[in-house]
Design an enzyme around this catalytic site. Structure first.
Site, PDB file in Angstrom:
ATOM      1  N   GLY A  34       0.830  -1.201   0.000  1.00 59.20           N
ATOM      2  CA  GLY A  34       0.000   0.000   0.000  1.00 59.20           C
ATOM      3  C   GLY A  34       0.858   1.241   0.000  1.00 59.20           C
ATOM      4  O   GLY A  34       2.084   1.184   0.083  1.00 59.20           O
TER       5      GLY A  34
ATOM      6  N   ASN B  41       4.532   5.596   4.226  1.00 63.01           N
ATOM      7  CA  ASN B  41       5.891   5.416   4.731  1.00 63.01           C
ATOM      8  C   ASN B  41       6.137   4.032   5.320  1.00 63.01           C
ATOM      9  O   ASN B  41       7.195   3.446   5.123  1.00 63.01           O
ATOM     10  CB  ASN B  41       6.190   6.475   5.792  1.00 63.01           C
ATOM     11  CG  ASN B  41       6.349   7.858   5.168  1.00 63.01           C
ATOM     12  OD1 ASN B  41       6.933   7.991   4.095  1.00 63.01           O
ATOM     13  ND2 ASN B  41       5.827   8.871   5.828  1.00 63.01           N
TER      14      ASN B  41
ATOM     15  N   GLU C 150      -0.747  -2.083  -6.863  1.00 63.52           N
ATOM     16  CA  GLU C 150      -1.413  -1.021  -7.624  1.00 63.52           C
ATOM     17  C   GLU C 150      -0.487   0.162  -7.839  1.00 63.52           C
ATOM     18  O   GLU C 150      -0.388   0.678  -8.939  1.00 63.52           O
ATOM     19  CB  GLU C 150      -2.748  -0.609  -6.998  1.00 63.52           C
ATOM     20  CG  GLU C 150      -2.667  -0.242  -5.531  1.00 63.52           C
ATOM     21  CD  GLU C 150      -4.016   0.177  -4.949  1.00 63.52           C
ATOM     22  OE1 GLU C 150      -5.050  -0.386  -5.352  1.00 63.52           O
ATOM     23  OE2 GLU C 150      -4.029   1.063  -4.096  1.00 63.52           O
TER      24      GLU C 150
ATOM     25  N   ILE D 121      -5.710   3.123   9.558  1.00 62.58           N
ATOM     26  CA  ILE D 121      -5.886   4.166  10.565  1.00 62.58           C
ATOM     27  C   ILE D 121      -5.980   3.515  11.938  1.00 62.58           C
ATOM     28  O   ILE D 121      -5.335   3.943  12.883  1.00 62.58           O
ATOM     29  CB  ILE D 121      -7.128   5.024  10.247  1.00 62.58           C
ATOM     30  CG1 ILE D 121      -6.849   5.855   8.984  1.00 62.58           C
ATOM     31  CG2 ILE D 121      -7.499   5.906  11.425  1.00 62.58           C
ATOM     32  CD1 ILE D 121      -8.044   6.660   8.487  1.00 62.58           C
TER      33      ILE D 121
ATOM     34  N   ASN E  34      -8.555   9.501   3.170  1.00 64.87           N
ATOM     35  CA  ASN E  34      -8.305   9.396   1.729  1.00 64.87           C
ATOM     36  C   ASN E  34      -9.360   8.514   1.061  1.00 64.87           C
ATOM     37  O   ASN E  34     -10.141   8.962   0.252  1.00 64.87           O
ATOM     38  CB  ASN E  34      -6.913   8.823   1.465  1.00 64.87           C
ATOM     39  CG  ASN E  34      -5.813   9.693   2.058  1.00 64.87           C
ATOM     40  OD1 ASN E  34      -5.966  10.896   2.171  1.00 64.87           O
ATOM     41  ND2 ASN E  34      -4.719   9.080   2.449  1.00 64.87           N
TER      42      ASN E  34
ATOM     43  N   GLY F 228      -7.333   0.354  -3.175  1.00 62.17           N
ATOM     44  CA  GLY F 228      -7.340  -1.061  -3.541  1.00 62.17           C
ATOM     45  C   GLY F 228      -7.151  -1.973  -2.350  1.00 62.17           C
ATOM     46  O   GLY F 228      -7.029  -3.196  -2.524  1.00 62.17           O
TER      47      GLY F 228
ATOM     48  N   LYS G 130      -0.373  10.882  16.822  1.00 62.34           N
ATOM     49  CA  LYS G 130      -0.496  12.195  17.495  1.00 62.34           C
ATOM     50  C   LYS G 130       0.200  12.181  18.856  1.00 62.34           C
ATOM     51  O   LYS G 130      -0.417  12.492  19.892  1.00 62.34           O
ATOM     52  CB  LYS G 130      -1.980  12.571  17.698  1.00 62.34           C
ATOM     53  CG  LYS G 130      -2.753  12.693  16.395  1.00 62.34           C
ATOM     54  CD  LYS G 130      -2.781  14.108  15.861  1.00 62.34           C
ATOM     55  CE  LYS G 130      -3.535  14.147  14.532  1.00 62.34           C
ATOM     56  NZ  LYS G 130      -3.069  15.211  13.649  1.00 62.34           N
TER      57      LYS G 130
END
Lengths: 504, 504
Positions: free
Chosen positions: A269, A272, A294, A364, A384, A388, A408
């Site tokens: 994916g 980073n 992808e 997330i 976002n 895929g 955070k």
């Protein structure tokens, strides 16, 4: 000069400025626009359309468009159009800050879709015809065929399903791209579909060129501008620890005889951490790796350049400025090692399952039962999109979800009682990996998974809170998937109210 | 007589009683047991194993097994073993009341899986070897090949991945079943997989027989007992109104030229409402229908007998007593019109997407954004399982979810602010249909979907409550997917506390 890249005489006659071409775009139109993760999007026309929208708005007139892309584009495309409040509908993926704000403010209706669904739903007529399709290309051949840019995305269907087409020819693209694409346009409609004839990750099944009826072309616009080439963060300690665990596990599976020494084709994916896993593979005990992904990012490029990876297949190339330079310098070496395909093929469940792709995606948050949220911040705001990740997670041989255990500065836990939005369910996710550890969820019931995820993956700051929630949930209801319904999403609400998921 | 159905001399020598065969089963073993939605499960051995477990427990000894089936079985299999507290792990689907209670009481660990994942994960070694596989069969040929029973399910992999096999031969099964099965055993492991060569819903690609090394067979047990043949409810007004809307929509798509007049292959989930849609098709303006489904129930059988449906493919036959009689009487007519396949093929994403299957499944609840809960009651208790609904929903041409708008005499709304468990996400579900109306979610952002689902699908008793929730949610956070996090699951909590989702 861009114009020399147009070898077809008739299309040379259609060259005009972006402003002139933008005149074809009217309020209320539905546009298909190429672009996939910061590559292959038009560079000039979106600004011209945005200026038209602003002028109309200044006069109190309505001017918005519906817009279906391959995936995310860039500030010069999604960004300028969003800033002009010019997008009323957007699909299937985006990552632009201004557009994101418009979506979360309710100004833009956003349909977040599995990328493998996009082209077939266009072909099946779910969207009707597009008024205009705008594509970026690297050139046009004498017989009017199109050499795609740094990605293909949904270009095949975007052209087929458009009333009219506008082409941007970008002189900044390497001419060495010619021949790297594999445009398969034969997926077709049921009941007349055939198997997609890919049995190896580098099988070529189509043409190097995109076809377009030249009569449909309204305009050709010349540009000379780079893609959005964002720099990747150097892998930090957290990313390296995540990567090391994934690699150790794969090594273990090779030693147990359950994976070939060259592994199976890798999907990675965007981001980073995923890129760090690829970087970690540079020193891993595997050879002749292959990619079936992808988006091909820096990490996979460097594996190819280092000859650790034999070949890679993707729908788009998304590089940092340095990696782009390495790509362009080595394009002759890379030409028989990289294939760019339509996203319907790069993300195809049939092909992903057949090849046994190893899927690695960032998230997330995950919950204690292995459900994953890839898209929403605190349950209501779009980040976002799913992209895929669902195609690879559901169909891959393995599906890894990777994330630092907190965000955070520790105020957000990536492991929560219940995810605030469900993109990948407990039925699809096989491995959760944080810098704290890994949970192998295969063959386990939800309560068995909860113990593993809490003990192996959560950050120590949150571990006791998760244990406490789980222990109390076991007393609250059914024991298939214990939850305290009114508390399950309370960590997210606490963050919204106090800026910290931890109890002060 | 059952013994005459064993034409292989060596296997005839292995005939013994269920009690004798049960002696091979030891505490802690992992068993693969055939059976799919009340068909094709062993009739005698589970009771013998359950008796062994009870005897052990009476002596204070441990005795439990792990158990992976095709799908649900019946009281004589899941039921007796659950009643004896003999199952410590169960996958991938069940529907037995006693077993369900054990699962929800935390006595049995239950992994709820997509059925298309089961066999490949067995083959990929995710479960290790099974100690014993128990299968039901209709007979054994002279050369030791097995004629399957009323379903195939996971039998191919269950045999391949077993250390040993026990076969039950059931004399109650029609001998006319021979030749109806299509046992494709070549899916293989990556990187050596090939396309599954099905391009039409009735393509035969395998052998009519299941193969098994006769040396692996420990015992053959003779039985003479029917499958669990549950009666279907006659379609009521609510089911008929749901069915009529689905059929009207399909008719509309045919007229618009987006579907062939024979539609596309139909999948129908288990249950009364899904069966009512099939019944509705008897009088619908379509001809030469085809089925590509996992379970073939009464409705589809009657379509074939009425010559409205040409052919149907499934992995199991699950009939009411009357329908079973019609099936057995007409088996010669049906033989070239019904194919039974391994569930890895009936539920295969590759094939489902290629054929463009129209998926219709029932649900427990949907939320205002189109997420669907197929499995959990009030978020924590398992009902049955996801079965193949995810395979068809993600990959079908259309995906319908059907349900009455309320349950329990109106105390439960099938449309809720947030589903209490997510099995199918907003990315996969295309249509929600209740007796109130239909919501077409294609090409729509979450807030657009919410308006449609609330206004078209919810019951009037709950519509104002849903509007109120949604209006307040729009003020509470991000506007991609508005929610009030601490209230999103409060309807379920209210039901748990008061027995009614409505505010008194």
């Amino acid at each position: 000069m861009s114009i020399e890249r147009i070898k077809h005489e008739g299309l040379r006659q259609k060259v005009m400025t972006a402003e002139q071409a933008a005149e074809f775009v009217k309020d209320g139109m539905n546009l298909a626009i190429t672009g996939f993760t910061g590559a292959g999007y038009p560079k000039a026309l979106p600004t011209a359309i945005a200026n038209k929208a602003k002028a109309a708005h200044a006069k109190g007139e309505k001017f918005t468009i519906g817009m279906v892309t391959g995936a995310s584009t860039a500030p010069e495309c999604d960004g300028v159009l969003a800033e002009a409040d010019a997008i009323h509908f957007r699909s299937p993926f985006q990552s632009d800050p201004t557009l994101r704000n418009n979506i979360n403010a309710g100004k833009t209706a956003y349909q977040d879709m599995h990328l493998s669904h996009v082209e077939q739903q266009m072909r099946q007529g779910f969207y009707g015809k597009f008024d205009i399709t705008i594509i970026e290309a690297a050139g046009i051949t004498e017989d009017g065929k199109i050499i795609c840019a740094m990605g293909i995305g949904h270009a095949v269907e975007a052209i087929k399903n458009a009333e009219a087409v506008i082409i941007e020819i970008n002189a900044a693209l390497s001419e060495g791209l010619e021949g790297m694409h594999d445009v398969y346009a034969d997926v077709g409609l049921p009941p007349h579909r055939k198997p997609i004839p890919i049995t190896g990750p580098f099988d070529r099944i189509g043409s190097p060129y995109l076809e377009c009826d030249t009569d449909k072309v309204l305009a050709v616009v010349l540009t000379n501008a780079g893609d959005r080439n964002s720099k990747f963060a150097e892998p930090d300690e957290v990313s390296k620890r995540i990567a090391a665990q994934v690699i150790d596990f794969l090594d273990h599976e090779v030693k147990a005889g359950r994976l070939p020494k060259s592994l199976l084709p890798l999907q990675s994916g965007v981001g980073n951490v995923a890129n760090a896993v690829m970087a970690g593979l540079l020193d891993a005990p595997f050879d002749d790796l292959t990619g079936y992904t992808e988006v091909l990012q820096d990490g996979m490029l460097d594996l190819i350049l280092a000859k650790k990876m034999k070949t890679a297949s993707a729908t788009a190339l998304s590089f940092s400025p340095d990696a782009l330079a390495r790509f362009n310098e080595n394009i002759e070496f890379l030409k028989d090692k990289i294939i760019l395909r339509p996203m319907e093929i790069s993300n195809n469940p049939e092909v992903i399952r057949r090849l046994g792709v190893i899927g690695m995606n960032s998230m997330i948050e995950a919950d204690i039962y292995g459900n994953v949220n890839s898209t929403h911040v605190m349950g209501t705001k779009m980040m976002n999109g799913i992209g895929g990740s669902g195609d690879f997670t559901r169909n891959g041989f393995f599906s890894f979800y990777v994330s630092p255990s907190t965000a955070k500065g520790g105020a957000i836990s990536a492991i929560v009682p219940m995810v605030s939005h469900h993109d990948h369910t407990e039925h699809d996710v096989m491995f959760i990996v944080t810098e704290q550890g890994m949970a192998d969820l295969r063959g386990k019931a939800p309560r068995q998974r909860a113990k593993l995820i809490i003990e192996n993956c959560s950050h120590p700051d949150y571990r006791d809170m998760l244990r406490d929630y789980y222990d109390r949930a076991e007393k609250a209801g059914g024991l298939q998937t214990p939850h305290i319904l009114l508390e399950a999403l309370s960590w997210h609400q606490r963050f919204v109210e106090t800026g910290d998921m931890r109890i002060k």
